[in-house]
Structure formats: structure tokens, C-alpha cells
Design a protein around this motif. Structure first.
Motif, short mmCIF file in Angstrom:
data_model
loop_
_atom_site.label_atom_id
_atom_site.label_comp_id
_atom_site.label_asym_id
_atom_site.label_seq_id
_atom_site.Cartn_x
_atom_site.Cartn_y
_atom_site.Cartn_z
N GLN A 85 1.75 -54.62 4.58
CA GLN A 85 0.34 -54.37 4.29
C GLN A 85 -0.01 -52.91 4.58
O GLN A 85 -0.76 -52.27 3.81
CB GLN A 85 -0.53 -55.31 5.15
CG GLN A 85 -2.02 -55.17 4.90
CD GLN A 85 -2.41 -55.54 3.48
OE1 GLN A 85 -1.78 -56.41 2.87
NE2 GLN A 85 -3.44 -54.89 2.95
N ALA A 86 0.51 -52.35 5.67
CA ALA A 86 0.23 -50.96 5.99
C ALA A 86 0.82 -50.02 4.95
O ALA A 86 0.18 -49.04 4.54
CB ALA A 86 0.79 -50.63 7.38
N LEU A 87 2.04 -50.34 4.47
CA LEU A 87 2.66 -49.50 3.44
C LEU A 87 1.90 -49.60 2.12
O LEU A 87 1.70 -48.59 1.43
CB LEU A 87 4.12 -49.92 3.24
CG LEU A 87 4.92 -49.11 2.21
CD1 LEU A 87 4.94 -47.64 2.58
CD2 LEU A 87 6.34 -49.66 2.08
N ALA A 88 1.43 -50.81 1.77
CA ALA A 88 0.66 -50.97 0.54
C ALA A 88 -0.67 -50.20 0.62
O ALA A 88 -1.09 -49.58 -0.36
CB ALA A 88 0.40 -52.45 0.28
N THR A 89 -1.30 -50.21 1.79
CA THR A 89 -2.54 -49.45 1.96
C THR A 89 -2.28 -47.95 1.84
O THR A 89 -3.07 -47.22 1.21
CB THR A 89 -3.15 -49.76 3.33
OG1 THR A 89 -3.38 -51.18 3.43
CG2 THR A 89 -4.47 -49.03 3.52
N TYR A 90 -1.17 -47.49 2.40
CA TYR A 90 -0.84 -46.06 2.28
C TYR A 90 -0.59 -45.68 0.82
O TYR A 90 -1.07 -44.63 0.36
CB TYR A 90 0.39 -45.74 3.12
CG TYR A 90 0.93 -44.35 2.84
CD1 TYR A 90 0.31 -43.23 3.38
CD2 TYR A 90 2.02 -44.16 2.00
CE1 TYR A 90 0.77 -41.96 3.11
CE2 TYR A 90 2.48 -42.89 1.73
CZ TYR A 90 1.86 -41.79 2.28
OH TYR A 90 2.31 -40.52 2.00
N GLN A 91 0.15 -46.50 0.09
CA GLN A 91 0.41 -46.20 -1.31
C GLN A 91 -0.88 -46.12 -2.12
O GLN A 91 -1.06 -45.24 -2.96
CB GLN A 91 1.34 -47.26 -1.90
CG GLN A 91 2.75 -47.22 -1.34
CD GLN A 91 3.59 -48.39 -1.82
OE1 GLN A 91 3.07 -49.34 -2.42
NE2 GLN A 91 4.88 -48.35 -1.56
N LYS A 92 -1.81 -47.02 -1.81
CA LYS A 92 -3.09 -47.01 -2.51
C LYS A 92 -3.87 -45.72 -2.21
O LYS A 92 -4.39 -45.07 -3.12
CB LYS A 92 -3.90 -48.24 -2.08
CG LYS A 92 -5.30 -48.30 -2.68
CD LYS A 92 -6.05 -49.51 -2.15
CE LYS A 92 -7.47 -49.54 -2.68
NZ LYS A 92 -8.23 -50.71 -2.14
N MET A 93 -3.93 -45.34 -0.93
CA MET A 93 -4.66 -44.13 -0.56
C MET A 93 -3.95 -42.88 -1.07
O MET A 93 -4.61 -41.89 -1.43
CB MET A 93 -4.83 -44.06 0.95
CG MET A 93 -5.67 -45.18 1.54
SD MET A 93 -7.24 -45.45 0.65
CE MET A 93 -7.97 -43.82 0.71
#
Length: 291
Positions: free
Chosen positions: A168-176
Motif C-alpha cells: 500500500q505504501a509503494l502504491a501510494t508513492y507511485q501515485k504521488m
């Protein structure tokens, strides 16, 4: 062993034995003789000695056995009582039962006799869920949502991750990262977007943080491959503005490579607080100059 013979009388007292020490010694000798006689009587079986501890254990066992016997008697008395009266029920013929089984549940419940109608209604209520069960389920879902909110708040503050938080943290980083690259591609600068990106960077798990830094360095050095693009979740066509931002991001992440996740988050919060303090001082200084 036999007691020692009494001491001879003192010559100065005329053999009368009025010396206090002699009287005490005689009393001790008599007590030893009495104890010797008692010991011999115990060994021969003439005298029975009772241990207080064993006597107490026997009393407790007797009380327990008496209580157990009373419980058995009560159980027998209850079993001999007449069973509670059962209200009479209506008998259903085989033809009626076959007809009810062939009908849908709602139709069968509507046309069945009272006793069967109550049973079908109970089954139908169990399948749909009673109001109490629905209320409990809603309360459970509410508590789960509140617990998840508290856990997410703790996670943002640097709390321990559980299974699934890393992805989830990696997906949030990719989005940002995509949002901030799109912003730079338009030659714009939005502070809230940059702050959200920096917050997503420090939230990465340690291994993902190092891997992301390596991928950004490959992009900056023009050594991009499919694995790098897949990890970052971006397009392979990047202009100069985007590459400039990636350079700055690599420099900042390089300073934090040796820091654990919690320390990175704390440093990020400290930077935000310091920036707010500087902004407040700047505004205060401008107000004074206007005055």
C-alpha cells in the motif's frame, strides 16, 4: 542412654541439696526421664501420637465426600420430578407436509399451520439476519473502521507495518510520483503536491526505499529498463523538467539511505514544523514593517 547420676551433695550444705543449681539440674533430669518413658511407650504402641496436619487432611476429605454425596442426592431428586408440561401441537398430515415442501419458503410460511409457520419464519429470519444480528454486525463494522483509522494514524507517525502495508505504501508513492511528474511537466509547482510526495517517500518500507532510490538513479543516468519503469509506475518518456525533479529527489533520498523508516518520518515532520515556524516569523515581520 540412661540419665547420668545426680551430682554428690555439696559439703558446705550438709548434704541437704538446697543449692538452686542442684534443684534445676534435678528438674532437667526428671524431664528427660519422663520424655524417655513417653518415647518407649510410643515405640511399644501403648501411646498413640496424632499428627495435626494429617488430622486436618482427613477432616477436609470427609467434608468433600459429604458434599459430593449431597449433590448426588439432589440430582436423583431432580430426575424423579415430573417433566414440564408441553403444550399440545397440531398434527400435520403427510399430504399437507408434501405440499408445504414443494412450495417456496414464503408461500409455505403463509399457508402452513401455526406451529410450522413459526418454524419457517424463524429459519427465514435466520437467513436474512435478525435485527439484533444486524445491529451487532453494524457495530462490529464501525469498530473495525475506527480501529483501522487509529492504525493508519499510527502508521503515518512511524508505527510498525503489518502484512500488506508495504504494498500500500509503494502504491501510494507511485501515485504521488506520477502526480508530481505531471505537475513538473506542466512547469508548475504546487506545494501541497510536493508535500504529499515527500510524505509518501518517507513512508516506504526500508527495502522499497532503497530500491526506489536505485530506480530513480537509473532514470537520472538514462539507464532506464522495464523493471525500473514497472517499479516506479511511470512512463519512459521524460522531459528536462521531470529529470530535474528526479535529480533533486535522488539527492534528498541519498541523505536518508542510512536512516530507518521511523527516523525518516520524524525528520520529515521536523522539516514541516520548521517551515511553518519560519513562515509565521516571516508574516509577523511583514506585519511589523507595514505598521
Amino acid at each position: 542412654p540412661p540419665p547420668p547420676p545426680p551430682p554428690p551433695p555439696v559439703a558446705g550444705n550438709g548434704g541437704r541439696g538446697n543449692d538452686p543449681q542442684a534443684a534445676l539440674f534435678a528438674a532437667i533430669t526428671a524431664r528427660r526421664a519422663s520424655q524417655q518413658l513417653r518415647l518407649e511407650a510410643i515405640e511399644s504402641g501403648e501411646l498413640l501420637v496424632v499428627d495435626p496436619r494429617e488430622e486436618r487432611e482427613r477432616e477436609l476429605k470427609a467434608k468433600a465426600a459429604k458434599k459430593k454425596a449431597k449433590g448426588k442426592e439432589r440430582g436423583k431428586a431432580k430426575s424423579c420430578e415430573s417433566p414440564p408440561s408441553v403444550p399440545p401441537t397440531k398434527h400435520v398430515s403427510c399430504q399437507q407436509l408434501t405440499t408445504l415442501l414443494q412450495l417456496p419458503v414464503t408461500a409455505a410460511a403463509a399457508t402452513a399451520p401455526p406451529i410450522i409457520r413459526r418454524t419457517l419464519s424463524a429459519d427465514d429470519a435466520t437467513r436474512r439476519g435478525s435485527p439484533l444480528e444486524e445491529a451487532l454486525r453494524a457495530e462490529n463494522m464501525k469498530l473495525k473502521a475506527e480501529n483501522e483509522q487509529l492504525r493508519q494514524a499510527n502508521l503515518v507517525a512511524g508505527g510498525e507495518m503489518i502484512a500488506g502495508d508495504e504494498k500500500q505504501a509503494l502504491a501510494t508513492y507511485q501515485k504521488m510520483l506520477r502526480q508530481v511528474l505531471q505537475m513538473r511537466a506542466r512547469c508548475q509547482f504546487v506545494q501541497t503536491t510536493v508535500d504529499a510526495y515527500n510524505a509518501a517517500v518517507v513512508q516506504l518500507e526500508d527495502k522499497d526505499f532503497v530500491r526506489t532510490y536505485q530506480c530513480l538513479m537509473k532514470v537520472y543516468c538514462d539507464q532506464t529498463d522495464e523493471e525500473t519503469i514497472a517499479h516506479l509506475g511511470i512512463d519512459d518518456e521524460l522531459d528536462d523538467e521531470v529529470v530535474g525533479f528526479i535529480e533533486a529527489a535522488c539527492n534528498k533520498m541519498g541523505e536518508q539511505l542510512s536512516m530507518p523508516r521511523l527516523m525518516r518520518i520524524q525528520k520529515h515532520h521536523q522539516e514541516l514544523v520548521m517551515r511553518e515556524e519560519l513562515e509565521a516569523e516571516r508574516k509577523k515581520k511583514e506585519e511589523k514593517e507595514r505598521e
